[in-house]
Design an enzyme around this catalytic site. Structure first.
Site, PDB file in Angstrom:
ATOM      1  N   CYS A  47      10.863  53.870  82.047  1.00 38.12           N
ATOM      2  CA  CYS A  47      12.122  54.542  81.726  1.00 38.12           C
ATOM      3  C   CYS A  47      12.702  54.022  80.406  1.00 38.12           C
ATOM      4  O   CYS A  47      12.658  52.829  80.123  1.00 38.12           O
ATOM      5  CB  CYS A  47      13.115  54.316  82.869  1.00 38.12           C
ATOM      6  SG  CYS A  47      14.681  55.173  82.616  1.00 38.12           S
ATOM      7  N   CYS A  51      19.002  49.589  82.011  1.00 40.35           N
ATOM      8  CA  CYS A  51      19.806  49.114  83.153  1.00 40.35           C
ATOM      9  C   CYS A  51      19.266  47.733  83.564  1.00 40.35           C
ATOM     10  O   CYS A  51      18.089  47.606  83.935  1.00 40.35           O
ATOM     11  CB  CYS A  51      19.704  50.097  84.312  1.00 40.35           C
ATOM     12  SG  CYS A  51      20.033  51.797  83.784  1.00 40.35           S
ATOM     13  N   CYS A  54      17.083  46.942  86.733  1.00 37.76           N
ATOM     14  CA  CYS A  54      16.038  47.887  87.162  1.00 37.76           C
ATOM     15  C   CYS A  54      14.637  47.524  86.696  1.00 37.76           C
ATOM     16  O   CYS A  54      14.379  47.356  85.495  1.00 37.76           O
ATOM     17  CB  CYS A  54      16.395  49.292  86.668  1.00 37.76           C
ATOM     18  SG  CYS A  54      15.268  50.537  87.339  1.00 37.76           S
ATOM     19  N   CYS A  91      14.768  61.881  99.791  1.00 41.84           N
ATOM     20  CA  CYS A  91      15.340  61.685  98.456  1.00 41.84           C
ATOM     21  C   CYS A  91      14.235  61.342  97.466  1.00 41.84           C
ATOM     22  O   CYS A  91      13.510  60.369  97.644  1.00 41.84           O
ATOM     23  CB  CYS A  91      16.375  60.560  98.518  1.00 41.84           C
ATOM     24  SG  CYS A  91      17.109  60.217  96.912  1.00 41.84           S
ATOM     25  N   CYS A 124      17.488  65.507  98.608  1.00 41.48           N
ATOM     26  CA  CYS A 124      18.270  64.813  97.587  1.00 41.48           C
ATOM     27  C   CYS A 124      17.337  64.501  96.426  1.00 41.48           C
ATOM     28  O   CYS A 124      16.161  64.210  96.638  1.00 41.48           O
ATOM     29  CB  CYS A 124      18.840  63.529  98.194  1.00 41.48           C
ATOM     30  SG  CYS A 124      19.690  62.487  97.009  1.00 41.48           S
ATOM     31  N   CYS A 184      26.066  62.186  95.853  1.00 38.31           N
ATOM     32  CA  CYS A 184      25.792  60.885  96.453  1.00 38.31           C
ATOM     33  C   CYS A 184      25.989  59.881  95.318  1.00 38.31           C
ATOM     34  O   CYS A 184      25.232  59.905  94.346  1.00 38.31           O
ATOM     35  CB  CYS A 184      24.349  60.859  96.968  1.00 38.31           C
ATOM     36  SG  CYS A 184      23.766  59.213  97.384  1.00 38.31           S
ATOM     37  N   ARG A 256      26.109  54.436 102.891  1.00 38.38           N
ATOM     38  CA  ARG A 256      24.700  54.070 103.114  1.00 38.38           C
ATOM     39  C   ARG A 256      24.446  52.607 102.748  1.00 38.38           C
ATOM     40  O   ARG A 256      24.662  52.215 101.597  1.00 38.38           O
ATOM     41  CB  ARG A 256      23.793  54.998 102.285  1.00 38.38           C
ATOM     42  CG  ARG A 256      22.315  54.831 102.579  1.00 38.38           C
ATOM     43  CD  ARG A 256      21.469  55.969 101.998  1.00 38.38           C
ATOM     44  NE  ARG A 256      21.957  57.241 102.475  1.00 38.38           N
ATOM     45  CZ  ARG A 256      22.433  58.204 101.690  1.00 38.38           C
ATOM     46  NH1 ARG A 256      22.451  58.061 100.390  1.00 38.38           N
ATOM     47  NH2 ARG A 256      22.890  59.333 102.214  1.00 38.38           N
TER      48      ARG A 256
HETATM   49  N1  SAM Z   1      16.980  57.032  87.014  1.00 41.07           N
HETATM   50  C1  SAM Z   1      17.902  57.518  87.939  1.00 41.07           C
HETATM   51  C2  SAM Z   1      19.271  56.920  87.780  1.00 41.07           C
HETATM   52  O1  SAM Z   1      19.396  55.906  87.090  1.00 41.07           O
HETATM   53  O2  SAM Z   1      20.211  57.467  88.335  1.00 41.07           O
HETATM   54  C3  SAM Z   1      17.478  57.382  89.386  1.00 41.07           C
HETATM   55  C4  SAM Z   1      16.793  56.150  89.887  1.00 41.07           C
HETATM   56  S1  SAM Z   1      17.765  54.658  89.895  1.00 41.07           S
HETATM   57  C5  SAM Z   1      16.512  53.493  90.250  1.00 41.07           C
HETATM   58  C6  SAM Z   1      18.798  54.806  91.321  1.00 41.07           C
HETATM   59  C7  SAM Z   1      19.691  53.658  91.688  1.00 41.07           C
HETATM   60  O3  SAM Z   1      18.958  52.620  92.305  1.00 41.07           O
HETATM   61  C8  SAM Z   1      20.454  52.933  90.592  1.00 41.07           C
HETATM   62  O4  SAM Z   1      21.571  53.625  90.155  1.00 41.07           O
HETATM   63  C9  SAM Z   1      20.841  51.652  91.295  1.00 41.07           C
HETATM   64  O5  SAM Z   1      22.095  51.806  91.932  1.00 41.07           O
HETATM   65  C10 SAM Z   1      19.742  51.458  92.332  1.00 41.07           C
HETATM   66  N2  SAM Z   1      18.900  50.301  91.999  1.00 41.07           N
HETATM   67  C11 SAM Z   1      17.945  50.247  91.054  1.00 41.07           C
HETATM   68  N3  SAM Z   1      17.375  49.029  90.998  1.00 41.07           N
HETATM   69  C12 SAM Z   1      17.991  48.266  91.922  1.00 41.07           C
HETATM   70  C13 SAM Z   1      17.860  46.916  92.346  1.00 41.07           C
HETATM   71  N4  SAM Z   1      17.006  46.096  91.760  1.00 41.07           N
HETATM   72  N5  SAM Z   1      18.653  46.464  93.348  1.00 41.07           N
HETATM   73  C14 SAM Z   1      19.541  47.299  93.924  1.00 41.07           C
HETATM   74  N6  SAM Z   1      19.722  48.588  93.566  1.00 41.07           N
HETATM   75  C15 SAM Z   1      18.963  49.072  92.580  1.00 41.07           C
HETATM   76  C1  DTB Z   2      20.419  54.210  95.729  1.00 40.18           C
HETATM   77  O1  DTB Z   2      21.659  54.013  95.609  1.00 40.18           O
HETATM   78  N1  DTB Z   2      19.548  53.268  96.067  1.00 40.18           N
HETATM   79  C2  DTB Z   2      18.206  53.808  96.050  1.00 40.18           C
HETATM   80  C3  DTB Z   2      18.442  55.308  95.781  1.00 40.18           C
HETATM   81  N2  DTB Z   2      19.843  55.379  95.540  1.00 40.18           N
HETATM   82  C4  DTB Z   2      17.656  56.026  94.769  1.00 40.18           C
HETATM   83  C5  DTB Z   2      17.299  53.092  95.128  1.00 40.18           C
HETATM   84  C6  DTB Z   2      17.181  51.612  95.410  1.00 40.18           C
HETATM   85  C7  DTB Z   2      16.230  51.028  94.479  1.00 40.18           C
HETATM   86  C8  DTB Z   2      15.922  49.596  94.782  1.00 40.18           C
HETATM   87  C9  DTB Z   2      15.004  48.972  93.808  1.00 40.18           C
HETATM   88  C10 DTB Z   2      13.628  49.559  93.737  1.00 40.18           C
HETATM   89  O2  DTB Z   2      13.072  50.049  94.722  1.00 40.18           O
HETATM   90  O3  DTB Z   2      13.059  49.474  92.611  1.00 40.18           O
HETATM   91 FE1  SF4 Z   3      15.954  54.259  84.299  1.00 41.60          FE
HETATM   92 FE2  SF4 Z   3      16.179  52.431  86.235  1.00 41.60          FE
HETATM   93 FE3  SF4 Z   3      18.276  52.964  84.670  1.00 41.60          FE
HETATM   94 FE4  SF4 Z   3      17.449  54.830  86.469  1.00 41.60          FE
HETATM   95  S1  SF4 Z   3      18.296  52.805  86.929  1.00 41.60           S
HETATM   96  S2  SF4 Z   3      18.029  55.162  84.301  1.00 41.60           S
HETATM   97  S3  SF4 Z   3      15.229  54.430  86.416  1.00 41.60           S
HETATM   98  S4  SF4 Z   3      16.300  52.048  84.001  1.00 41.60           S
END
Ligand code: SAM
Ligand code: DTB
Ligand code: SF4
Length: 331
Positions: A47, A51, A54, A91, A124, A184, A256
Site C-alpha cells: 500500500c 499508516c 499497518c 468483509c 462489507c 462502519c 465490534r
Molecule cells: N486500506 C483500507 C483503509 O485504510 O481503510 C482498509 C484496510 S485497513 C488495514 C483497515 C483498518 O484496520 C485500519 O483503519 C485500522 O483501524 C485497522 N488496523 C490495521 N492494522 C492494524 C493493527 N496492526 N492493529 C490494529 N488495527 C489495525
Molecule cells: C477494522 O476496524 N479492523 C479490521 C477491519 N476493520 C478491516 C482490520 C484489522 C486488521 C488487523 C491487522 C492485520 O490483520 O494486518
Molecule cells: Fe494502506 Fe494499511 Fe493505511 Fe489501509 S491502513 S491505507 S492498507 S497502509
C-alpha cells in the site's frame, strides 16, 4: 455526545461506567447476541500509504509482501465457507489508498461484490478512499456497509499518518452515507494517544449523521517493522471503558471488539461484551494478523450463554436524523 459528556463518563468509577453502559446495551440490544463477521484480505500489502500501525504499507519492512487481487473464484470459496461457519457478515479488505471508477481493478471488485452479495450475508468492503460515484457503484453492486476508520482523534491523526488527512477520511464517509450504504467506522487503541484522544474520536463518530451502523474498536497489534512495533499495550480496563463510552454515545451501533483479541483473555473479552461490544471478527485470521481460532470463540460464547446473530439481509443504512452535523461544531 460531546467531549465533555464523554469525559465525565470515562472518568466515572469503573463499575458505575459499566453499569450505565449495560443499561443502554440491554435497552437497545436485549437479545444477548454477538454478530460474527469474517474478514478477508482480497488484496494484501504494497500500500502507498504510511499508516504507522499497518503491516501492509509498502514503506515498512514488515514481512508482508505485495500481492495481486485474489481471483474471484477463491474469494467466493472463502465467502461460502464463512457463511457455512455461521458468519453473517463478510468483509473484504484491500490495501489500497482508494479506488477509482473505470479502472480494471474497480470493475473486478464490483463483479466480486455482485457475486458475494448473492450468498445472503451482509457485504462489507474496505478499499480506502471513495468518491461519490465509486460509492454509488459499490452500493448498486450490493455492498451493505463500508468500513473506513477514523482511527483516532483529529489532533492525533497527523502523528499516525502523513499521506492522507483526517478530513480525507471524513469525505469518504460522507460519500458512503450519501450513496446509502451503512458506515462502519471506529479506531485503534494503543497508537500513543491519550484518553482524551479516544474520547474526541468517539465525539466525532457520535456526531455522524446518520450515526455509524458499526464501530470497530481495535486494540493495536504491534506489527514488526512498523513504527509502532514497540508501542505500549493498552490496559484492558481502558479498552472496556472505551467500549462502554462507545455503547452509550451511539446506542444503536454494533460495537465490534476487533483486532487484538488474541492478546485478551476470555475474561477480558467477556468484560468487553458486558460493557457493550456485540460483534467480533470470526475466523483464524484478520487481514494479515492472527485472530482466535473459531472453535475457541464458539466455546467462549457457549460458556457465556450468548447466541450468534442472524444475518440482516435487508440491511438498510441508518436513517438520516434532522439537523445534526457530520462532525461536531468547534466548542
Ligand atoms: N486500506 C483500507 C483503509 O485504510 O481503510 C482498509 C484496510 S485497513 C488495514 C483497515 C483498518 O484496520 C485500519 O483503519 C485500522 O483501524 C485497522 N488496523 C490495521 N492494522 C492494524 C493493527 N496492526 N492493529 C490494529 N488495527 C489495525
Ligand atoms: C477494522 O476496524 N479492523 C479490521 C477491519 N476493520 C478491516 C482490520 C484489522 C486488521 C488487523 C491487522 C492485520 O490483520 O494486518
Ligand atoms: Fe494502506 Fe494499511 Fe493505511 Fe489501509 S491502513 S491505507 S492498507 S497502509
Amino acid at each position: 455526545m460531546n467531549f465533555q459528556e464523554l469525559k465525565s463518563l470515562y472518568q466515572l468509577p469503573f463499575f458505575e461506567l459499566i453499569k450505565k453502559a449495560r443499561e443502554v446495551h440491554e435497552k437497545h440490544w436485549p437479545e444477548n447476541e454477538i454478530q460474527l463477521c469474517t474478514l478477508l484480505s482480497i488484496k494484501t500489502g504494497g500500500c502507498s500509504e504510511d499508516c504507522s500501525y499497518c503491516a501492509q504499507s509498502a514503506r515498512y519492512k514488515s514481512g508482508v509482501n505485495a500481492e495481486r487481487l485474489m481471483p474471484e473464484c477463491d474469494i467466493l470459496d472463502r465467502a461460502r465457507a464463512a457463511r457455512e461457519n455461521g458468519s453473517t457478515r463478510f468483509c473484504m479488505g484491500a490495501a489500497w489508498k482508494g479506488v477509482r471508477c473505470g479502472t480494471k481493478r474497480f470493475e473486478e471488485v464490483l463483479g466480486i461484490v455482485k457475486k458475494v452479495s448473492e450468498l445472503g450475508m451482509e457485504v462489507c468492503t474496505t478499499l480506502g478512499e471513495l468518491g461519490p460515484e465509486e460509492a454509488r457503484q459499490l452500493k448498486d453492486a450490493g455492498v451493505t456497509a463500508y468500513n473506513h476508520n477514523i482511527d483516532t482523534s483529529p489532533e492525533h491523526y497527523p502523528n499516525i499518518v502523513s499521506t492522507h488527512t483526517f478530513d480525507d477520511r471524513l469525505n469518504t464517509i460522507r460519500n458512503v452515507q450519501d450513496a446509502g450504504m451503512s458506515v462502519c467506522s471506529g479506531g485503534i487503541l494503543g497508537l500513543g494517544e491519550t484518553a482524551d484522544d479516544r474520547l474526541k474520536m468517539l465525539e466525532v463518530l457520535s456526531g455522524f449523521n446518520p450515526p455509524p451502523e458499526s464501530i470497530p474498536i481495535n486494540k493495536l497489534m504491534p506489527m514488526p517493522g512498523t513504527p509502532l512495533e514497540g508501542a505500549d499495550p493498552v490496559d484492558t480496563f481502558d479498552v472496556a471503558r472505551t467500549i462502554a463510552c462507545a455503547r452509550i454515545a451511539v446506542p444503536g451501533a454494533k460495537v465490534r471488539l476487533s483486532a487484538g483479541r488474541t492478546e485478551l483473555s476470555e475474561e477480558a473479552q467477556a468484560l468487553c461484551f458486558f460493557a457493550g461490544a456485540n460483534s467480533i471478527f470470526y475466523g483464524d485470521k484478520l487481514l494479515t494478523a492472527a485472530n482466535p481460532q473459531t472453535q475457541q470463540d464458539l466455546r467462549l460464547l457457549e460458556k457465556l450463554g450468548m447466541k450468534t446473530q442472524e444475518p440482516n439481509r435487508e440491511l438498510e443504512a441508518p436513517a438520516k436524523q434532522p439537523q445534526r452535523p457530520l462532525s461536531p461544531a468547534p466548542a
